[in-house]
Write a protein that holds these residues in place. Structure first.
Motif, PDB file in Angstrom:
ATOM      1  N   PHE A 156       0.832  -1.207   0.000  1.00  0.00           N
ATOM      2  CA  PHE A 156       0.000   0.000   0.000  1.00  0.00           C
ATOM      3  C   PHE A 156       0.867   1.258   0.000  1.00  0.00           C
ATOM      4  N   ARG A 157       1.961   1.229   0.743  1.00  0.00           N
ATOM      5  CA  ARG A 157       2.858   2.393   0.809  1.00  0.00           C
ATOM      6  C   ARG A 157       3.489   2.660  -0.561  1.00  0.00           C
ATOM      7  N   LYS A 180       0.979   4.276  -2.711  1.00  0.00           N
ATOM      8  CA  LYS A 180       0.746   5.664  -2.285  1.00  0.00           C
ATOM      9  C   LYS A 180       1.809   6.569  -2.897  1.00  0.00           C
ATOM     10  N   ALA A 225      -2.164   7.803  -3.906  1.00  0.00           N
ATOM     11  CA  ALA A 225      -3.308   7.289  -3.143  1.00  0.00           C
ATOM     12  C   ALA A 225      -3.196   5.780  -3.095  1.00  0.00           C
ATOM     13  N   ASN A 226      -3.817   5.164  -2.105  1.00  0.00           N
ATOM     14  CA  ASN A 226      -3.768   3.702  -2.038  1.00  0.00           C
ATOM     15  C   ASN A 226      -5.156   3.069  -1.952  1.00  0.00           C
ATOM     16  N   ASN A 227      -6.213   3.863  -2.262  1.00  0.00           N
ATOM     17  CA  ASN A 227      -7.559   3.291  -2.367  1.00  0.00           C
ATOM     18  C   ASN A 227      -8.320   4.019  -3.472  1.00  0.00           C
ATOM     19  N   ASP A 255      -9.796   7.766  -2.692  1.00  0.00           N
ATOM     20  CA  ASP A 255      -8.794   8.840  -2.655  1.00  0.00           C
ATOM     21  C   ASP A 255      -8.245   9.141  -4.047  1.00  0.00           C
TER      22      ASP A 255
END
Length: 327
Positions: free
Chosen positions: A28-29, A32, A37-39, A42
């Motif tokens: 996820f990082r 990002k 963004a990781n979703n 967002d």
């Protein structure tokens, strides 16, 4: 103790569940950093997606608090429906995370077989099929905007009809059982591909296929087939023809653009030889869309551009069976 050794000891001290959690957080990082963004929500905000009512498609809304995830909700001023930013998008019911879907897009752009996609991403066959249908849905009308201009090459290609192959086996020659696809490319490398029936096409089929896709008074480069005559006359096209000959170097040079496109599309179609015939046009739409995306790869990375298109697009996927029932 070096930082590298510290990381090594930390990782080796974790149990299986902790290691999987760490792996997920790292993934996820990374996304990002890569996408900002990781979703999905967002990223939709980053791309400035406008809220659209999933019931009446109205853009008139007021903010209506947050959902359990802390995401903004909206209420339609016209029909009072409460929804979120992605309710009217293909992402509405996707439960998997953004990194998994992003990697699905990457594999789809390389036409990776679904069984391999399932194994790489650890998703089921129904999920992989559903995602592919959802993505194809967003480009279903993409070719309606096509406008080829100035210098345009056209031709027809013939591919085996998968359903006829099951019934009759191998089909040789320009049989009426083969699918005819009208293809075109202009000097700016804009492309067009549309199914126009089975067997050798007539003047009306060619005209109807290209009449809205080619600008009048353009130069039409073709192989002198008589089925092109009506198109040339009705659009006041300037004509340049080169009769097909595999031993004529001038023909090969002048028709290289369209012959290359023909080879590319045939290779693309043969990858999906088991597809249902009714879905072939959707695959062609995806090919044309992807072809244009790759042309602008230097300005905007291909996969990010596709993801942006999917998040901004207002196509609401209602499901294959529901769509059949509605029709």
């Amino acid at each position: 103790m070096s930082q590298e050794n510290s990381f090594y000891e930390l990782v080796n001290s974790l149990n299986v569940d902790q290691l999987l959690s760490l792996e997920k957080e790292i993934r996820f990082r990374k996304f990002k950093i890569k996408l900002g963004a990781n979703n999905f929500n967002d990223l939709a905000l980053k791309f400035q997606r406008e809220p659209v009512c999933p019931k009446c498609q109205s853009h008139n809304y007021i903010k209506f608090g947050n959902n359990k995830k802390g995401e903004q909700r909206y209420q339609c001023k016209d029909c009072k429906t409460v929804y979120n930013l992605l309710s009217s998008s293909i992402f509405n019911s996707i439960k998997n995370d953004l990194p998994t879907f992003y990697n699905f897009i990457v594999l789809l752009t390389y036409n990776v077989p679904l069984d391999m996609v399932e194994e790489i991403l650890c998703i089921s066959r129904p999920t992989a099929l559903l995602w592919r249908h959802k993505i194809f849905e967003t480009v279903e009308h993409y070719q309606n905007k096509t406008k080829l201009k100035e210098r345009v090459w056209i031709d027809e290609i013939f591919v085996d009809d998968p359903e006829q192959l099951l019934l009759n086996g191998s089909i040789v020659g320009l049989s009426r059982n083969k699918i005819c696809i009208a293809i075109a490319i202009d000097v700016y490398k804009c492309v067009f591909a549309k199914i126009i029936g089975h067997g050798k096409p007539n003047k009306d089929k060619i005209y109807n296929a290209f009449k809205d896709a080619i600008e009048p008074k353009s130069i039409l480069v073709h192989d002198a087939d008589r089925s092109h005559e009506k198109l040339i006359k009705m659009l006041s096209l300037k004509e340049e023809y080169h009769k097909a000959s595999i031993i004529d170097d001038e023909y090969k040079e002048k028709m290289n653009m369209i012959n290359s496109l023909s080879s590319w599309i045939k290779r693309f179609v043969y990858r999906y030889i088991g597809m249902k015939t009714k879905n072939l046009q959707r695959y062609l739409n995806w090919y044309v869309y992807l072809f244009q995306v790759k042309q602008g790869n230097e300005k905007w990375p291909k996969n990010e551009r596709i993801l942006r298109h999917l998040l901004i697009d207002e196509t609401k996927f209602v499901g294959i069976y529901k769509k059949k029932k509605a029709n």
